[in-house]
Design an enzyme around this catalytic site. Structure first.
Site, mmCIF file in Angstrom:
data_model
loop_
_atom_site.group_PDB
_atom_site.id
_atom_site.type_symbol
_atom_site.label_atom_id
_atom_site.label_comp_id
_atom_site.label_asym_id
_atom_site.label_seq_id
_atom_site.Cartn_x
_atom_site.Cartn_y
_atom_site.Cartn_z
ATOM 1 C CE LYS A 1 -3.818 -1.988 2.723
ATOM 2 N NZ LYS A 1 -4.923 -1.761 1.772
ATOM 3 C CD GLU B 1 -5.844 -8.177 3.124
ATOM 4 O OE1 GLU B 1 -6.567 -7.712 4.020
ATOM 5 O OE2 GLU B 1 -5.592 -7.558 2.058
ATOM 6 N NE ARG C 1 -10.919 -9.902 -2.375
ATOM 7 C CZ ARG C 1 -11.170 -8.934 -3.269
ATOM 8 N NH1 ARG C 1 -11.404 -9.243 -4.539
ATOM 9 N NH2 ARG C 1 -11.193 -7.668 -2.897
#
Length: 488
Positions: A265, A337, A339
């Protein structure tokens, strides 16, 4: 967490109003009608209340809000709050009035003249929820919260009703505390320990360690956490208050910190990813509330606890993992991640418990914030009856929720060249394709709801019932759903 304020109830004592210390609040109808306590305060203040409610300023005060008079003549109180509220208010207005009282109260004692007003329990809940604060990591001297006393017509009855509200408030506080904690404090182990401690409330709690998850074949979940020193875990909490009925299953994403993994990120705002375990936090808070109020229902809460870190061992884009169900997943983006965590826990819940319904919660996609902002959670479901019941419960509790579609065309976007599916379907309809991914791990016979709470779990400005930060969204709605649909 700041200590929850002590709230007690007493019969109205008109003679004590002049000498009441701290702060004083009275409730007045929109048309300016005063009850006995209001009339006594009006006389003590030499008609100041009457002049207020007859003025243009009173018209601008919204229902549930109030007007403050500082150091009112004729009273010992430091301030007087005149709250506009119908004698038979809506749930929302009663809680809003309670929130107004909490903001007015500060750290001083508070005396509230509620008289024969209805929904005193909801007013009390609003007062308790808005008085919350998280200062565990501040070093300044902390003061115990001063009490609030509510004068009302039937104090014993109000006290009993407030006990049920107190259980809800404690569940919300537990969720907020978890979501507000920094990741170096709330590790996967610490999270599991806090949930294990709820055995004292009557919950059955089991912690599945990595070796257990490996035996179960949870390759999707384990892949997310393999780049972290923090061990991945699944915690199972069971509340059995409903006889032999199959349980409702609540599933929570518990990514205690999310760097994005190898798909890193941006640095700006990454500190907010301490809240990426918000779904697990809500599930934990609901289970606490159910235990505290001895709910006559069977509910199981399962949370997948992992940390998503970049490391030499970390999962890479392009890797293929095998889920507990047996489906293979091509990992296109390691930042998708949540899910991967949920799909294994959802499958395990269905295999072990055969639930009558399943609801998963996750701070899953930034796309849901683009679509719904911070006012509503995204709701996806394969069951109209279950979804309708949840939306009704959320509406009754004032927790925003909005249903979005599922369809085969969205599911087709998950096709992979080398595996059974990809973990992302592209930028378009990102929240929907995430829900479609999870839907592949729902058995045909299982009624299911997916709640994407990325926009509502933690916010950067105050809400009606919470200071900025963790909101505890979902605890009240899910508790209401259990009460309305699952209690025997």
């Amino acid at each position: 967490m700041t200590s929850p304020i002590t709230i007690d109830f007493a019969e109205t004592d008109l003679d004590a109003l002049a000498a009441a210390e701290g702060k004083l609040a009275i409730l007045v109808t929109p048309d300016g009608k005063l009850d006995p306590a209001g009339r006594r305060v009006n006389r003590l203040t030499k008609q100041a209340v009457a002049r207020l409610v007859e003025s243009d300023r009173w018209e601008k005060v919204k229902s549930g809000e109030g007007f403050t008079m500082g150091f009112p003549a004729g009273l010992a109180a430091k301030a007087l709050l005149v709250v506009k509220l119908e004698r038979r208010p809506s749930v929302e207005d009663a809680r809003k009035a309670g929130a107004s009282l909490a903001k007015f109260k500060g750290k001083t004692p508070l005396l509230v003249c509620a008289g024969a007003y209805n929904r005193v329990a909801d007013l009390t809940l609003g007062l308790a929820l808005r008085a919350y604060g998280f200062d565990d990591h501040k070093t300044a001297d902390k003061e115990d919260a001063e009490p609030a006393t509510i004068y009302c017509a039937k104090p014993d009855e109000a006290r009993d009703e407030a006990e049920a509200a107190k259980a809800v408030a404690e569940g919300v506080f537990f969720t907020r505390d978890l979501v507000n904690e920094p990741a170096n404090i709330l590790t996967t182990q610490e999270f599991a320990d806090r949930l294990t401690a709820m055995k004292d409330l009557g919950l059955k709690v089991e912690v599945l360690e990595e070796k257990d998850l490996e035996k179960l074949g949870m390759g999707a979940l384990l892949g997310v956490g393999q780049g972290s020193d923090a061990p991945s875990k699944v915690v199972v909490m069971e509340w059995n208050g409903g006889g032999e009925e199959k349980p409702l299953a609540l599933i929570g994403k518990g990514v205690v910190f999310d760097t994005g993994g190898i798909s890193l990120k941006p640095a700006a705002g990454m500190e907010d990813m301490t809240m990426d375990m918000g779904g697990a936090g809500v599930v934990s808070g609901v289970m606490r509330t159910l235990a505290l109020r001895k709910a006559k229902a069977n509910v199981v809460g399962l949370v997948g606890l992992v940390e998503n870190m970049p490391d030499a061992r970390a999962q890479r884009p392009g890797d293929v993992v095998t889920s507990m169900k047996g489906d293979t997943i091509e990992v296109i983006n390691t930042d998708a991640e949540g899910r991967l965590v949920l799909c294994d826990v959802m499958w395990y819940a269905q295999e072990r418990f055969e639930p009558t319904g399943m609801i998963d919660l996750a701070t899953l996609t930034g796309a849901i914030i683009i679509g719904l902002g911070h006012e509503n959670a995204g709701v996806f479901s394969n069951s109209d009856p279950l979804c309708t019941a949840f939306l009704k419960a959320a509406g009754a509790e004032g927790e925003g929720a909005w249903r979005l579609p599922l369809a085969q065309a969205y599911d087709d976007l998950l096709k992979s060249r080398i595996a059974d599916m990809k973990n992302v379907g592209g930028r378009a309809a990102g929240s929907i394709t995430a829900a479609q991914f999870l839907g592949r791990f729902v058995k045909d016979e299982t009624p299911w709801i997916h709640l994407d709470i990325a926009g509502v779990a933690s916010v950067k400005s105050d809400t009606m019932l919470a200071p900025k930060g963790a909101t505890g969204w979902g605890v009240m709605a899910l508790d209401r759903l259990v009460r309305d649909e699952y209690e025997t």
